[in-house]
Every structure is written in C-alpha cells, then in structure tokens.
Design an enzyme around this catalytic site. Structure first.
Site, mmCIF file in Angstrom:
data_model
loop_
_atom_site.group_PDB
_atom_site.id
_atom_site.type_symbol
_atom_site.label_atom_id
_atom_site.label_comp_id
_atom_site.label_asym_id
_atom_site.label_seq_id
_atom_site.Cartn_x
_atom_site.Cartn_y
_atom_site.Cartn_z
ATOM 1 N N LYS A 131 -6.267 13.763 30.796
ATOM 2 C CA LYS A 131 -6.823 13.971 29.664
ATOM 3 C C LYS A 131 -6.128 13.620 28.436
ATOM 4 O O LYS A 131 -6.498 12.617 27.471
ATOM 5 C CB LYS A 131 -7.240 15.273 29.305
ATOM 6 C CG LYS A 131 -8.053 15.537 27.950
ATOM 7 C CD LYS A 131 -8.481 17.016 27.886
ATOM 8 C CE LYS A 131 -9.239 17.284 26.396
ATOM 9 N NZ LYS A 131 -9.896 18.594 26.097
ATOM 10 N N HIS A 182 -25.316 -10.640 64.305
ATOM 11 C CA HIS A 182 -26.294 -10.053 63.013
ATOM 12 C C HIS A 182 -26.505 -8.486 63.135
ATOM 13 O O HIS A 182 -27.662 -8.256 62.894
ATOM 14 C CB HIS A 182 -27.106 -11.134 62.619
ATOM 15 C CG HIS A 182 -26.790 -12.388 62.305
ATOM 16 N ND1 HIS A 182 -25.819 -12.813 61.435
ATOM 17 C CD2 HIS A 182 -27.391 -13.590 62.752
ATOM 18 C CE1 HIS A 182 -25.682 -14.066 61.436
ATOM 19 N NE2 HIS A 182 -26.456 -14.605 62.207
#
Length: 547
Positions: free
Chosen positions: A158, A299
């Site tokens: 922070k 595929h």
C-alpha cells in the site's frame, strides 16, 4: 518466475532516465520462511550499508552467517509470544511501514512515538500451500496460516511510494542489481513489486479458502453456492491466440495434474494457442483408455482413435479413419512411444506428439523432424478426477463440473429385439468413450476398437451421420478397400435421435448396432426403426454434449 526477472531488467534500463524517482534504502526488515538466497541478499544489503531487522529463525540464520542483525522484539519492546503468532503485529513495525513520508502529520506521529521508518520489507509466507498438499491434520494446516506476514506485505505494498516489498527469493537478483546501480529503488520498480505482493497475498488467501471449504465442516451454515474463487498465475505469454490479431496468455490453476502445462517438451518450437488447446483435448481423450491407444486430434476433435495390442497397430487403425484430416494434427498415446510408432508418425506432417514417455530411439527418430513438438507427461491424468470447467461469456463466467460419467455393460439398457453381440457391446463402449470428446452433434462409427468414421460439430445429427459415412467411403476409395469400414460397425450418438432419420442414415452406412442416450419423445419410433432394420440398440440414460 523468469518472466518477472526479465521484466525487472527491462525497467532497470528505463530507470537510468528517471533518477528523480530513486529512493535510498537505509533500513530493512527481513522475515522469511523460505531461506533460499537469504545470505546472498543479506551480503548485498550489508555491503550497501543497510541496517537489518529480523525475527526468530531468520535472525538466527543471519547471525550464524556473521551479519549484524537487530531483533524485532528489541524494536517493539515486546517479546515474541504464543509460539511466534505475535511478533510483528505492533505499531513500531506497522508505523514504520505505513508512514507517508510526504505528510507532516505522519512524520510527527512517528517522531512522537519513536518509530523509525522501514524502507525495505523482505517477507515470504509460511508454506501453507506446500503443507496442505501433504494432507495434514486440520491443526497443522491452521498453524501454517501466516498472519503477520500478509499484514506487513499489504502495508508495504500500500505504501509503495516509499517502501520496497520483496515476497519471493526469485526477486532477489533484480533487487540486488537495482541497488548496485542506483543505491535505491525507483517508483516504477516499487509499483511492480507492490502489484506482485498483492497478487501473492491474494493467491495465499485463495489457497486457504480452498482448503477450508474442502476440509472444515460448516454444517447448516455452508453457503449453498459459494462464490467462485480462481487463482491462476500467468506463466507464459503466447505469440498470439487463435488468430494473429488476438493476444493470448497461459494461466495455471493446478500443477499437480499431468497436463500440457506440466509436460516436459523434448523438442520443437514453442506451443501456440491452438497447439495447447488441441493437445489438451488429445490428452483428455486418450486418458479414457486402458489398452494401448492412439488418438489423432484436429481442431480439438478426434479424426481417428484406435486401441490395439501395440501402439503401432493402434496408429495404423486410427490413421486410416481419416488420413486426410490427420495432416497437421496432434498425436496422443497412452503408452511409452516406441521406435516403430515414431517412424510411422514421422511419415506425415504432425504438429505435436504427447505421450507419458518415449524410448531414446523414438526420440532420435522424431528429432529428424525438428518442428514436431514432443511432450512427455510422465503419467496419465485420471479421466474421473472432478474439476470445474470455466467458459467466459459477455459479462461473466459459465462454470460446470467435468463430464466424468462412465457407462459400463451392466448399465446399458438393451431396447431392441435383436441383442448386441459381445464384440458389438465392446465397440459400443469404445465409441461412447470417444463420443464424450467429439463436438456436438457427434456421430462415431467404431469397428474392432477403432473409429471407422467421425461426424462432428454439425447443426443436424443427420448431417453428422451422413458426413461420417461419406468420409468412410472416401477412405475406402483412397486405399482400395472393398467396402467402407462403417460396414459392420457400431455407431454412437452423443445425444438421442429425435427422429429415425439419423439412425437410418447409420444403417445405410452399414452399422449393425447403435448406442445412444435415449429419452426422446419419439424413442418408440426410433426403436421400431431399429427393429425393422434388424439392428441392436442400447440406451445409456446419459448424454455427452460437448460444445
């Protein structure tokens, strides 16, 4: 983690043009569970004249290496208590981490309370993830939940305008480098570390939440539909996605499962997005079978699957299902890849081969085709292991459990006058396992434990049946067979036949038995059509939609 270090080195080059953002480091707090690289880091800090504070075992290790270290308890004026549960949770520590050095009120407060600023925090957390992986007692797991560490990490992250926070030993080299160049750290670097710090605490909390939800009984207070918690660190940026204009990244959620992500790549170029997707489909499918089996994927759909006494025989049967589509495909085996099978594979263009292992001779043969990616998983995944499948939609996620349904001979409902033979039942069950991995609408013809033809992804089940039969005819013409392999085959349909037409198309192709879920309003008509055609049919009671 190497990607992180590369990113840091890249920003180091930029920092040379941003000297105003450099802040010196005078005081560091070090408290680490993982002591990898600790002495090397401490040597760099000591050489830079940085004062070191530390706790418990870390302080002991540093002193043992000859470094001058101040105990946190000397700073707080309070001893470590409750077996170390309380040691850094004190204003003298958190005030030093959280003070905004640009605010006079903050600086007045730390002066009034004799708090010294801390410029660098080096913390890695109790090894909760590693501990729970060993199936410990609840008490052992709970004792490995770090409290002070995450609190200090979050405080430092922070306050990254003024504090540098290190949460992983792999970040040490970049820190040492930036200290050697600048005698401090830049704001951009501190911001990057702060982001990674919050990612670490988020990952840690996720692991705790996952363990608690699975191991702690909450009875009637349990949330019926708990919020989805996903922790997936990025491990690789791909060149692009399905198409060159799309970006793509690999994220990991579980490295304990044999997968494309854990497999060792022996040779070949890096995997593309489509390679990863198709190889994953191949591995999931091949894990369904216990006999030596080869699957060829194109595929994300199988274009040939076969089981046989040997892998090489399985390859030949799988390849002859649709040798046209096999070009440029993905090959998966559930046995150690041998020399003969490797030779057969190299006879055509293949993108990826994935197997549990490979003989040295097989590896040598594949090396003659350096563009083939060879992946070795070490073992096979469990097809019945449950996990959630996640798919993105606009504004949200669709989540479902994995399709782990298994059908056996004992669970089949035989619904026609003619009963299937033993060999037909074996082929039915084989076809049904394949059907789970074919895009809907799916029709799979199988003969002698080998796919004879596959129809996938059509909007009409009738079209899937016809397309598969047509492919079988083309293969028969290509190889000079007397008749297509669909003649005398069984056929699986991933969902029920809503009308008799799809079933009759399979009969026209030569199928002698059918396996399907059943459950249509017109089941009676479909059964009657099967009886009229003299074929056998079994209902599974479950379907295998795969979209």
């Amino acid at each position: 983690m190497l990607c992180h270090n590369k990113a840091f080195k890249k920003t180091l080059k930029v920092r040379k043009s941003m000297p105003d953002s450099i802040l010196p480091i005078r005081r560091a707090l070090i408290s680490v569970s993982d002591k990898t690289g600790l002495i090397i880091l401490a040597n760099a800090l000591s050489s830079a004249g940085i004062m070191m504070l530390s706790t418990g075992g870390t302080a002991k290790a540093l002193r043992g290496a000859g470094f001058d270290v101040t105990d946190v308890s000397d700073v707080t004026g309070f001893p470590e208590i409750m077996d170390g549960r309380v040691k850094t949770l004190h204003p003298s520590i958190h005030g030093g981490l959280l003070a905004n050095r640009d605010l006079q009120a903050h600086m007045s407060a730390i002066n009034e309370h004799h708090i010294e600023p801390i410029d660098l925090l080096v913390v890695n957390l109790y090894p909760f993830e590693q501990v729970v992986a060993g199936n410990p007692t609840n008490q052992t797991a709970i004792e490995n939940i770090d409290i002070g560490g995450p609190a200090m990490i979050r405080a430092s992250a922070k306050n990254h305008d003024f504090v540098t926070v290190i949460t992983d030993p792999e970040q040490y080299p970049a820190l040492i480098e930036t200290l050697s160049v600048y005698s401090g750290t830049s704001l951009a670097y501190r911001r990057a570390l702060a982001q990674q710090a919050f990612a670490r605490t988020s990952s840690y909390d996720h692991a705790i939440n996952s363990w608690m939800s699975s191991n702690l009984e909450t009875g009637e207070y349990a949330k019926s539909e708990p919020d989805l918690q996903i922790n997936a660190p990025a491990i690789q940026t791909l060149r692009y996605g399905e198409n060159p204009h799309q970006s793509a990244t690999i994220y990991v959620t579980d490295l304990s499962v044999p997968s494309v992500l854990t497999a060792k790549q022996i040779q070949g170029k890096p995997l593309s997005y489509n390679n990863v997707n198709d190889t994953d489909a191949a591995l999931k499918l091949i894990s369904e079978f216990s006999d030596p089996t080869v699957a060829i994927i194109k595929h994300a759909n199988p274009c040939g699957v076969a089981s046989a006494d040997t892998l090489s025989d399985a390859w030949k049967a799988a390849y002859h299902c649709d040798s046209v589509s096999a070009f440029g495909g993905i090959i998966a085996t559930n046995r150690i890849l041998d020399e003969e099978t490797a030779s057969l594979i190299t006879s055509i263009f293949i993108e990826v081969v994935i197997a549990p292992d490979a003989t040295s001779k097989a590896c040598e043969i594949l090396s003659s085709k350096p563009n083939i990616r060879l992946l070795l998983t070490g073992s096979m995944p469990n097809p019945e292991q449950p996990f959630n499948q996640v798919r993105t939609i606009l504004g949200g996620l669709l989540v479902q459990s994995r399709d782990t349904a298994i059908v056996t001979e004992d669970t089949l409902s035989l619904v026609t006058k003619r009963q299937p033979t033993k060999s037909e039942i074996a082929d039915m069950l084989f076809a049904w396992r394949v059907a789970k991995h074919v895009k809907s609408n799916a029709i799979i013809y199988v003969k002698e434990q080998s796919t004879a033809a596959i129809g996938a992804g059509q909007m009409s089940r009738l079209d899937s049946s016809r397309i598969a039969a047509q492919k079988a005819k083309e293969m028969a013409q290509k190889y000079g067979w007397e008749k297509p392999r669909t003649v005398g085959s069984v056929v699986a349909s991933d969902a029920f036949f809503p009308f008799p037409d799809g079933l009759l198309a399979a009969v026209d192709a030569g199928a002698t038995a059918v396996i399907q879920p059943g459950g249509s309003m017109r089941d009676d008509a479909v059964i009657q059509a099967a009886d009229d055609a003299g074929i056998a049919m079994a209902f599974t009671g479950i379907r295998h939609f795969n979209h």
